[in-house]
Enzyme design. Structure first.
Site, mmCIF file in Angstrom:
data_model
loop_
_atom_site.group_PDB
_atom_site.id
_atom_site.type_symbol
_atom_site.label_atom_id
_atom_site.label_comp_id
_atom_site.label_asym_id
_atom_site.label_seq_id
_atom_site.Cartn_x
_atom_site.Cartn_y
_atom_site.Cartn_z
ATOM 1 N N LYS A 13 0.832 -1.208 0.000
ATOM 2 C CA LYS A 13 0.000 0.000 0.000
ATOM 3 C C LYS A 13 0.871 1.264 0.000
ATOM 4 O O LYS A 13 0.646 2.169 -0.785
ATOM 5 C CB LYS A 13 -0.919 0.045 1.240
ATOM 6 C CG LYS A 13 -1.828 -1.145 1.402
ATOM 7 C CD LYS A 13 -2.691 -1.028 2.645
ATOM 8 C CE LYS A 13 -1.932 -1.014 3.964
ATOM 9 N NZ LYS A 13 -1.228 -2.267 4.310
ATOM 10 N N ARG A 88 -9.249 1.271 9.136
ATOM 11 C CA ARG A 88 -8.817 -0.079 9.427
ATOM 12 C C ARG A 88 -9.818 -0.839 10.271
ATOM 13 O O ARG A 88 -9.583 -1.998 10.608
ATOM 14 C CB ARG A 88 -7.532 0.003 10.222
ATOM 15 C CG ARG A 88 -6.375 -0.601 9.421
ATOM 16 C CD ARG A 88 -5.248 -0.398 10.208
ATOM 17 N NE ARG A 88 -4.050 -1.070 10.112
ATOM 18 C CZ ARG A 88 -2.986 -0.599 9.500
ATOM 19 N NH1 ARG A 88 -3.052 0.448 8.744
ATOM 20 N NH2 ARG A 88 -1.865 -1.210 9.630
ATOM 21 N N ARG A 127 11.836 -6.113 4.691
ATOM 22 C CA ARG A 127 11.721 -4.645 4.595
ATOM 23 C C ARG A 127 12.741 -3.974 5.517
ATOM 24 O O ARG A 127 12.982 -4.410 6.642
ATOM 25 C CB ARG A 127 10.316 -4.188 4.984
ATOM 26 C CG ARG A 127 10.211 -2.668 5.038
ATOM 27 C CD ARG A 127 8.812 -2.156 5.049
ATOM 28 N NE ARG A 127 8.051 -2.669 6.168
ATOM 29 C CZ ARG A 127 6.751 -2.496 6.306
ATOM 30 N NH1 ARG A 127 6.070 -1.842 5.384
ATOM 31 N NH2 ARG A 127 6.127 -2.980 7.349
ATOM 32 N N ARG A 160 11.769 -2.426 11.228
ATOM 33 C CA ARG A 160 10.713 -1.947 12.123
ATOM 34 C C ARG A 160 10.467 -2.983 13.204
ATOM 35 O O ARG A 160 10.493 -4.182 12.920
ATOM 36 C CB ARG A 160 9.420 -1.749 11.313
ATOM 37 C CG ARG A 160 9.135 -0.316 10.982
ATOM 38 C CD ARG A 160 8.043 -0.154 9.952
ATOM 39 N NE ARG A 160 6.751 -0.738 10.292
ATOM 40 C CZ ARG A 160 5.660 -0.619 9.532
ATOM 41 N NH1 ARG A 160 5.720 0.088 8.408
ATOM 42 N NH2 ARG A 160 4.527 -1.179 9.875
ATOM 43 N N ARG A 171 -0.223 -8.862 13.489
ATOM 44 C CA ARG A 171 -0.792 -7.901 12.523
ATOM 45 C C ARG A 171 -1.702 -8.593 11.522
ATOM 46 O O ARG A 171 -2.745 -8.067 11.158
ATOM 47 C CB ARG A 171 0.340 -7.165 11.802
ATOM 48 C CG ARG A 171 1.011 -6.135 12.683
ATOM 49 C CD ARG A 171 2.392 -5.787 12.183
ATOM 50 N NE ARG A 171 2.380 -5.064 10.938
ATOM 51 C CZ ARG A 171 3.427 -4.987 10.112
ATOM 52 N NH1 ARG A 171 4.567 -5.592 10.425
ATOM 53 N NH2 ARG A 171 3.348 -4.297 9.008
HETATM 54 P P1 AP5 Z 1 4.920 -1.552 1.801
HETATM 55 O O1 AP5 Z 1 4.585 -0.704 0.629
HETATM 56 O O2 AP5 Z 1 5.659 -0.941 2.920
HETATM 57 O O3 AP5 Z 1 3.582 -2.319 2.292
HETATM 58 P P2 AP5 Z 1 2.371 -1.795 3.160
HETATM 59 O O4 AP5 Z 1 1.145 -2.404 2.602
HETATM 60 O O5 AP5 Z 1 2.427 -0.307 3.274
HETATM 61 O O6 AP5 Z 1 2.710 -2.504 4.527
HETATM 62 P P3 AP5 Z 1 2.759 -1.944 6.020
HETATM 63 O O7 AP5 Z 1 3.520 -2.934 6.843
HETATM 64 O O8 AP5 Z 1 3.211 -0.520 6.049
HETATM 65 O O9 AP5 Z 1 1.279 -2.010 6.396
HETATM 66 P P4 AP5 Z 1 0.702 -1.980 7.752
HETATM 67 O O10 AP5 Z 1 -0.699 -1.757 7.338
HETATM 68 O O11 AP5 Z 1 0.928 -3.125 8.651
HETATM 69 O O12 AP5 Z 1 1.515 -0.824 8.513
HETATM 70 P P5 AP5 Z 1 1.175 0.662 8.846
HETATM 71 O O13 AP5 Z 1 2.416 1.435 8.773
HETATM 72 O O14 AP5 Z 1 -0.016 1.140 8.103
HETATM 73 O O15 AP5 Z 1 5.743 -2.829 1.269
HETATM 74 C C1 AP5 Z 1 6.259 -3.783 2.171
HETATM 75 C C2 AP5 Z 1 7.656 -4.241 1.707
HETATM 76 O O16 AP5 Z 1 7.523 -4.915 0.451
HETATM 77 C C3 AP5 Z 1 8.650 -3.107 1.467
HETATM 78 O O17 AP5 Z 1 9.925 -3.540 1.846
HETATM 79 C C4 AP5 Z 1 8.596 -2.860 -0.051
HETATM 80 O O18 AP5 Z 1 9.821 -2.406 -0.544
HETATM 81 C C5 AP5 Z 1 8.269 -4.258 -0.567
HETATM 82 N N1 AP5 Z 1 7.383 -4.240 -1.752
HETATM 83 C C6 AP5 Z 1 6.338 -3.402 -1.991
HETATM 84 N N2 AP5 Z 1 5.744 -3.721 -3.163
HETATM 85 C C7 AP5 Z 1 6.435 -4.800 -3.654
HETATM 86 C C8 AP5 Z 1 6.298 -5.605 -4.839
HETATM 87 N N3 AP5 Z 1 5.325 -5.367 -5.740
HETATM 88 N N4 AP5 Z 1 7.164 -6.631 -5.012
HETATM 89 C C9 AP5 Z 1 8.122 -6.899 -4.096
HETATM 90 N N5 AP5 Z 1 8.321 -6.166 -2.970
HETATM 91 C C10 AP5 Z 1 7.476 -5.132 -2.746
HETATM 92 O O19 AP5 Z 1 0.712 0.521 10.375
HETATM 93 C C11 AP5 Z 1 1.649 0.194 11.388
HETATM 94 C C12 AP5 Z 1 0.958 0.177 12.731
HETATM 95 O O20 AP5 Z 1 0.434 1.477 13.039
HETATM 96 C C13 AP5 Z 1 -0.260 -0.759 12.852
HETATM 97 O O21 AP5 Z 1 0.108 -2.084 13.151
HETATM 98 C C14 AP5 Z 1 -1.037 -0.085 13.972
HETATM 99 O O22 AP5 Z 1 -0.453 -0.356 15.222
HETATM 100 C C15 AP5 Z 1 -0.829 1.386 13.665
HETATM 101 N N6 AP5 Z 1 -1.857 1.923 12.762
HETATM 102 C C16 AP5 Z 1 -1.672 2.426 11.516
HETATM 103 N N7 AP5 Z 1 -2.828 2.811 10.976
HETATM 104 C C17 AP5 Z 1 -3.787 2.541 11.891
HETATM 105 C C18 AP5 Z 1 -5.199 2.698 11.909
HETATM 106 N N8 AP5 Z 1 -5.872 3.215 10.868
HETATM 107 N N9 AP5 Z 1 -5.871 2.293 13.034
HETATM 108 C C19 AP5 Z 1 -5.224 1.796 14.096
HETATM 109 N N10 AP5 Z 1 -3.891 1.602 14.136
HETATM 110 C C20 AP5 Z 1 -3.174 1.980 13.044
HETATM 111 MG MG MG Z 2 2.851 1.031 4.822
#
Ligand code: AP5
Ligand code: MG
Length: 218
Positions: A13, A88, A127, A160, A171
Site C-alpha cells: 500500500k 482499518r 523490509r 521496524r 498484525r
Molecule cells: P509496503 O509498501 O511498505 O507495504 P504496506 O502495505 O504499506 O505494509 P505496512 O507494513 O506498512 O502495512 P501496515 O498496514 O501493517 O503498517 P502501517 O504502517 O499502516 O511494502 C512492504 C515491503 O515490500 C517493502 O519492503 C517494499 O519495498 C516491498 N514491496 C512493496 N511492493 C512490492 C512488490 N510489488 N514486489 C516486491 N516487494 C514489494 O501501520 C503500522 C501500525 O500502526 C499498525 O500495526 C497499527 O499499530 C498502527 N496503525 C496504523 N494505521 C492505523 C489505523 N488506521 N488504526 C489503528 N492503528 C493503526
Molecule cells: Mg505502509
C-alpha cells in the site's frame, strides 16, 4: 481523486501510495507514517501509540481518527488524497464518512490489494525502513544504493519493531479480524476495486493505473 488503499500488512500500500500521489499530485495520508513520526518525536500521542504498534495491535480509533481529520483539513488535499492504512476498522470507516460529508466530498475508489500470505511475509521480513524519514526499502526487491543507508535522506536503515515474526503474525490476525470486514463494507457501497498486488512494484503500478482508469466495479 480521493482514494483509500486497503489490504493486509505488507501488500504494498505505502509503496504504491507514494507513486500514485506523486504522479497525480495527491496528498498521501498514511496513519502508520503519522504515528511513527509521533513516536519519533515522543509526543504524548506517540507515547500512547508506541506499545500498541510494537505489538502489532491497532492504536485506538479515537487517536487515528483525530490524526486523519487534521490532515483532511490541510489545503494540500485540494487535488485529492490517498489514504494509506486508514480506515482499518468499521468504526473508523463510519467516522471517515461523517468527516467527508461535513466537507461535502466523497470517496472515488477503495483499492483492495490482494497478495498471498507467503509473499506478504517475505515482503515484511525483508523490509528495511529509514529511522529518520518515511522511506522504505527491501533487502531483495528494492535494495538501497548503499547497504544500510537511506537513498532519500542518508539516514540509517533499520528493521521496524513490528516487522519481527511474532508481531507480523499478530498484525495479520488483527487484519483478518478487524480490517477485512471493510471489504464487504465498501463493496456494498459500490466503491471497491480489487487489485492484483503480486508481481514487481512496476507491474503492480501499471495494474493500478489500469484499475483507476476503468469504471467502478470490483
Ligand atoms: P509496503 O509498501 O511498505 O507495504 P504496506 O502495505 O504499506 O505494509 P505496512 O507494513 O506498512 O502495512 P501496515 O498496514 O501493517 O503498517 P502501517 O504502517 O499502516 O511494502 C512492504 C515491503 O515490500 C517493502 O519492503 C517494499 O519495498 C516491498 N514491496 C512493496 N511492493 C512490492 C512488490 N510489488 N514486489 C516486491 N516487494 C514489494 O501501520 C503500522 C501500525 O500502526 C499498525 O500495526 C497499527 O499499530 C498502527 N496503525 C496504523 N494505521 C492505523 C489505523 N488506521 N488504526 C489503528 N492503528 C493503526
Ligand atoms: Mg505502509
Amino acid at each position: 481523486m480521493r482514494l483509500v488503499f486497503l489490504g493486509a500488512p505488507g501488500v504494498g500500500k505505502g509503496t504504491q501510495a507514494d507513486k500514485v500521489a506523486s504522479l497525480n499530485g495527491l496528498l498521501k495520508i498514511s496513519t502508520g507514517d503519522l504515528l511513527r513520526e509521533a513516536v519519533r518525536s515522543q509526543t504524548p500521542l506517540g507515547l500512547e501509540a508506541k506499545s500498541f504498534m510494537d505489538q502489532g495491535k491497532l492504536v485506538p480509533d479515537s487517536v487515528v481518527i483525530g490524526l486523519v481529520r487534521d490532515k483532511l483539513s490541510d489545503p494540500s488535499c485540494g487535488k485529492g488524497f490517498v489514504l494509506d492504512g486508514f480506515p482499518r476498522t468499521v468504526p473508523q470507516a463510519e467516522e471517515l464518512a461523517k468527516v467527508l460529508v461535513d466537507r461535502k466530498i466523497s470517496l472515488d475508489r477503495v483499492i483492495n490489494f490482494q497478495v498471498s500470505r507467503e509473499d506478504v511475509v517475505k515482503r515484511l521480513t525483508g523490509r528495511r525502513s529509514c529511522q529518520k524519514c518515511p522511506a522504505t526499502f527491501h533487502l531483495d526487491f528494492a535494495p538501497s544504493k548503499v547497504s544500510g543507508i537511506c537513498d532519500r535522506c542518508g539516514g540509517p536503515l533499520i528493521q521496524r519493531s513490528d516487522d519481527q515474526r511474532e508481531a507480523i503474525e499478530t498484525r495479520l490476525r488483527v487484519y483478518d479480524e478487524q480490517t477485512a470486514p471493510l471489504i464487504s463494507f465498501y463493496e456494498k457501497q459500490g466503491l471497491l476495486s480489487n487489485l492484483d498486488g503480486s508481481g514487481s512494484v512496476e507491474t503492480v503500478s501499471q495494474n493500478l493505473t489500469k484499475v483507476l482508469a476503468t469504471r467502478k466495479t470490483a
